[in-house]
Scaffold this motif. Sequence first.
Motif, PDB file in Angstrom:
ATOM      1  N   ARG A   1       0.800  -1.381   0.062  1.00 22.32           N
ATOM      2  CA  ARG A   1      -0.161   0.310  -0.050  1.00 22.32           C
ATOM      3  C   ARG A   1       0.780   1.292  -0.099  1.00 22.32           C
ATOM      4  N   GLN A   2       1.961   1.313   0.990  1.00 25.01           N
ATOM      5  CA  GLN A   2       2.792   2.304   0.878  1.00 25.01           C
ATOM      6  C   GLN A   2       3.392   2.639  -0.541  1.00 25.01           C
ATOM      7  N   GLU A   3       3.977   1.580  -1.201  1.00 25.01           N
ATOM      8  CA  GLU A   3       4.777   1.578  -2.430  1.00 25.01           C
ATOM      9  C   GLU A   3       3.395   2.500  -3.543  1.00 25.01           C
ATOM     10  N   ARG A   4       2.371   1.675  -3.481  1.00 23.01           N
ATOM     11  CA  ARG A   4       1.439   2.250  -4.327  1.00 23.01           C
ATOM     12  C   ARG A   4       1.048   3.521  -4.316  1.00 23.01           C
ATOM     13  N   SER A   5       0.837   4.062  -2.715  1.00 20.37           N
ATOM     14  CA  SER A   5       0.727   5.440  -2.635  1.00 20.37           C
ATOM     15  C   SER A   5       1.729   6.311  -2.880  1.00 20.37           C
ATOM     16  N   GLY A   6       2.841   5.823  -2.827  1.00 17.81           N
ATOM     17  CA  GLY A   6       4.042   6.419  -3.401  1.00 17.81           C
ATOM     18  C   GLY A   6       3.990   6.573  -5.070  1.00 17.81           C
ATOM     19  N   ARG A   7       3.598   5.708  -5.670  1.00 15.00           N
ATOM     20  CA  ARG A   7       3.697   5.638  -6.991  1.00 15.00           C
ATOM     21  C   ARG A   7       2.399   6.589  -7.422  1.00 15.00           C
ATOM     22  N   LEU A   8       1.490   6.467  -6.787  1.00 15.03           N
ATOM     23  CA  LEU A   8       0.278   7.652  -7.085  1.00 15.03           C
ATOM     24  C   LEU A   8       0.498   9.031  -6.805  1.00 15.03           C
ATOM     25  N   ALA A   9       1.257   9.414  -6.011  1.00 16.66           N
ATOM     26  CA  ALA A   9       1.524  10.633  -5.370  1.00 16.66           C
ATOM     27  C   ALA A   9       2.278  11.408  -6.687  1.00 16.66           C
ATOM     28  N   PRO A  10       1.865  12.486  -6.947  1.00 14.77           N
ATOM     29  CA  PRO A  10       2.300  13.386  -8.301  1.00 14.77           C
ATOM     30  C   PRO A  10       3.563  13.822  -7.683  1.00 14.77           C
ATOM     31  N   LEU A  11       4.387  13.817  -8.827  1.00 16.02           N
ATOM     32  CA  LEU A  11       5.942  14.423  -8.579  1.00 16.02           C
ATOM     33  C   LEU A  11       5.710  15.797  -8.639  1.00 16.02           C
ATOM     34  N   PRO A  12       6.298  16.485  -7.788  1.00 21.65           N
ATOM     35  CA  PRO A  12       6.378  17.973  -7.968  1.00 21.65           C
ATOM     36  C   PRO A  12       6.733  18.311  -9.281  1.00 21.65           C
TER      37      PRO A  12
END
Length: 186
Positions: A95-106
């Motif tokens: 879940r953490q990894e998915r969340s990190g991938r879904l977060a938009p890059l600045p």
Amino acid sequence: MGGDDEGLAARLAAGDDRALAEVFAHFAPAVLGAAVRVLGDRSAAQDVVQDVFLELWHRPGKYNPSAGKLDAFLVVAARHRALDVLRSELRRLARQERSGRLAPLPAADSPCEEVMAAQAAAAVRAAVLRLPPGQRRIVELAYFAGLSCREAAKVAGIPEGTAKSRLRLALAKLETMLDRQLLESS
């Protein structure tokens, strides 16, 4: 250890805490070993041991002496509980990894935005340098050194009220200077 598995099961079902103490003293090392083998972490395995023995205490009827020995029942229960802990941790990491991938890059600033930011920073630095020394010192301490007004006053060796007044005056002057500069550059 006093009594056979059937006798222990009956004593546990009757709520005999000495029976639980006997079972724990005799089987805890094997239960811990089973949990450590699955988890690879002694601390997490100790939590599993606690869970297994609490489950035995709260639901002694889950153990059936005719189905097998008590030590085997406890070791299998520890292995199952340790696998549950491991699966839970793996799901959390996924879940953490998915969340990190879904977060938009600045968003990267465009070259134009970088130039504008650099020009604005240079204008602010130039305006600060034109302030009277006492006001400039307080602005530098408060905004560039990150000190609170009270801390800036102590460093500057002035009363806090004086520091606040100088800061207010400095900010008003900076606003006027920077507004004028921005209007002239437009």
